[in-house]
Design a protein around this motif. Sequence first.
Motif, mmCIF file in Angstrom:
data_model
loop_
_atom_site.group_PDB
_atom_site.id
_atom_site.type_symbol
_atom_site.label_atom_id
_atom_site.label_comp_id
_atom_site.label_asym_id
_atom_site.label_seq_id
_atom_site.Cartn_x
_atom_site.Cartn_y
_atom_site.Cartn_z
ATOM 1 N N SER A 292 -3.725 1.797 12.265
ATOM 2 C CA SER A 292 -3.545 2.647 12.423
ATOM 3 C C SER A 292 -3.359 3.440 13.721
ATOM 4 O O SER A 292 -2.815 4.355 14.600
ATOM 5 C CB SER A 292 -5.217 3.398 12.491
ATOM 6 O OG SER A 292 -6.209 2.770 13.102
ATOM 7 N N ALA B 88 -7.535 7.373 8.450
ATOM 8 C CA ALA B 88 -7.189 6.182 7.241
ATOM 9 C C ALA B 88 -8.932 4.959 6.622
ATOM 10 O O ALA B 88 -8.216 4.505 5.777
ATOM 11 C CB ALA B 88 -6.610 3.891 8.369
ATOM 12 N N GLU C 277 -10.569 6.781 5.307
ATOM 13 C CA GLU C 277 -11.015 7.130 3.935
ATOM 14 C C GLU C 277 -10.546 6.603 2.262
ATOM 15 O O GLU C 277 -11.089 6.578 1.522
ATOM 16 C CB GLU C 277 -10.687 8.186 4.122
ATOM 17 C CG GLU C 277 -11.560 9.277 5.507
ATOM 18 C CD GLU C 277 -11.290 10.590 5.159
ATOM 19 O OE1 GLU C 277 -10.538 11.204 3.952
ATOM 20 O OE2 GLU C 277 -11.576 11.448 5.701
ATOM 21 N N THR C 278 -9.196 5.751 3.135
ATOM 22 C CA THR C 278 -8.628 5.370 1.348
ATOM 23 C C THR C 278 -8.586 3.650 1.164
ATOM 24 O O THR C 278 -8.292 3.442 0.433
ATOM 25 C CB THR C 278 -7.003 5.625 1.466
ATOM 26 O OG1 THR C 278 -6.456 5.687 2.830
ATOM 27 C CG2 THR C 278 -7.072 7.283 1.378
ATOM 28 N N ASP C 279 -9.461 3.003 2.162
ATOM 29 C CA ASP C 279 -9.148 1.593 2.465
ATOM 30 C C ASP C 279 -10.094 0.800 0.690
ATOM 31 O O ASP C 279 -10.942 0.947 0.699
ATOM 32 C CB ASP C 279 -10.025 0.867 3.797
ATOM 33 C CG ASP C 279 -9.740 -0.437 4.506
ATOM 34 O OD1 ASP C 279 -8.451 -1.323 4.141
ATOM 35 O OD2 ASP C 279 -10.563 -1.053 3.898
ATOM 36 N N PRO C 280 -9.357 0.700 0.552
ATOM 37 C CA PRO C 280 -10.011 -0.147 -1.130
ATOM 38 C C PRO C 280 -10.712 -0.889 -0.422
ATOM 39 O O PRO C 280 -12.165 -1.384 -1.362
ATOM 40 C CB PRO C 280 -9.092 -0.956 -1.575
ATOM 41 C CG PRO C 280 -7.858 -0.900 -0.784
ATOM 42 C CD PRO C 280 -7.925 -0.045 0.457
ATOM 43 N N GLN D 11 -13.899 0.483 -0.193
ATOM 44 C CA GLN D 11 -14.419 1.287 -1.002
ATOM 45 C C GLN D 11 -15.509 -0.008 -1.463
ATOM 46 O O GLN D 11 -16.487 0.387 -1.878
ATOM 47 C CB GLN D 11 -13.420 1.720 -1.635
ATOM 48 C CG GLN D 11 -14.262 2.417 -2.873
ATOM 49 C CD GLN D 11 -15.134 3.624 -2.858
ATOM 50 O OE1 GLN D 11 -14.876 4.696 -1.930
ATOM 51 N NE2 GLN D 11 -15.827 3.592 -3.330
#
Length: 475
Positions: free
Chosen positions: A422, A432, A434-437, A440
């Motif tokens: 980023s 970045a 929010e979508t990092d697997p 999660q």
Amino acid sequence: MTSFKDMEFTGLVPLKDHDPEMFDLIEQEKSRQWRSLELIASENFTSKAVMECLGSPLTNKYSEGLPHARYYGGNEVIDQVEELCQKRALAAYGLDPEKWGVNVQPYSGSPANFAVYTALLRPHDRIMGLDLPSGGHLTHGFYTYSKKEGTRKAVSATSVYFESLPYRVNPETGYIDYEQLDRDAGLFKPALIIAGGSAYPRDWDYAKFREIADANGALLMMDMAHISGLVATGEQKSPFEYCDVVTTTTHKSLRGPRAGMIFFRKDERGFENRINQAVFPALQGGPHEHQIAAVATQLKEVATPEFKVYSQQVKKNAKALADKLASLGYTIASGGTENHLVLWDLKPQNITGSKYEKACDAVCITLNKNCVPGDRSAVTPGGVRIGAPALTTRKMVESDFEQIAEFLHEVLQAALKIQEKSGPKIKDFAAALETDPELQSIKERVNKFATSFPMPGFDVETMKYQDPNGPPASS
């Protein structure tokens, strides 16, 4: 047109029916607290009994003044509530009511501190408190300087109305630099020296503070907001032997409601009348008697053997967390902790405390960015502050805090990878997350871990949202 007398009475309608929107927000917050790991050092989970006081009819009553000297009538019960709180407050810290008094009316810790200054100082008197980047509190006095504008700014009201000169921790050891304090106090000649802070992981040398205060004709105050529960149970040194005035909040390690108290010596200096009059009528209006009742109820719990064991466990858990992070190769400010909090220096990892805080938020771990020794500015702190009180309340022990350290390690490694992609801007970094697997996956394991422990204050089984993964997105 329907007359007022014929209108439906709404004063007994529960929140769920009266204001479904607000009810839903509260239920969402219950869910967040239940499925998250609360590591903010200044937060805790209070009891159902305390919450019942906060939601009681005591909130209806005006009671300016002191017990048996009110400006309104109808305070015969309120007087008993406040006197019970005063009695329990003095007993909690082993104080002789002939030598010490207490005002339990401050709305929180900051008003309590300012009431002391208003009572005992004159405008522009000099004070010395721990520097904010060294772990002090804003109410102890803090200035910033803008090179761009060429101006000095008083950040807190304390520095607007009084002249403040901070003392600091040694940047190498992380311990208070008592030699600097002694030297500077000899030059500055403060009217008041303030011990205490919001991010200092060690105990306080009150005898040294007293020595320096006496050598310069200064009053000595301790703001024990963070460690008040540990002081009450003998897990930290008591400031009362050495200090003239002691202030505290009631919700951190004391685990009560959000409120404040001021303890003062009863002697020929007349602190009692001066402090009482500074609280009211100088600074506040009617005291919040529902808060005062809640403080009294918590102070009853503080006197129990169970609370002593709790305080001991808080320290054990903080130490276990610090030791585990150190074993993973990380830098802990001052080399460890003697109380409820840990300062983690992230500068060696080349990531700011601000970014790491956001990464933790993304996985339902709450802690806060914080200055660590060597930092010059509180705006871009080089580390984070981690506290043990709240999760200890949820019955977590050393092994659980070691697992938490593992979670924190995983989050940091994921955050470093994200930062590589980023770039340096925190806005791009936050997007970045929010979508990092990987984050999660950590979040799901954090939620599962957190929800396996009991939750004080409210019944999980009656919550609107009982999914460990949180409320649906449409809520």
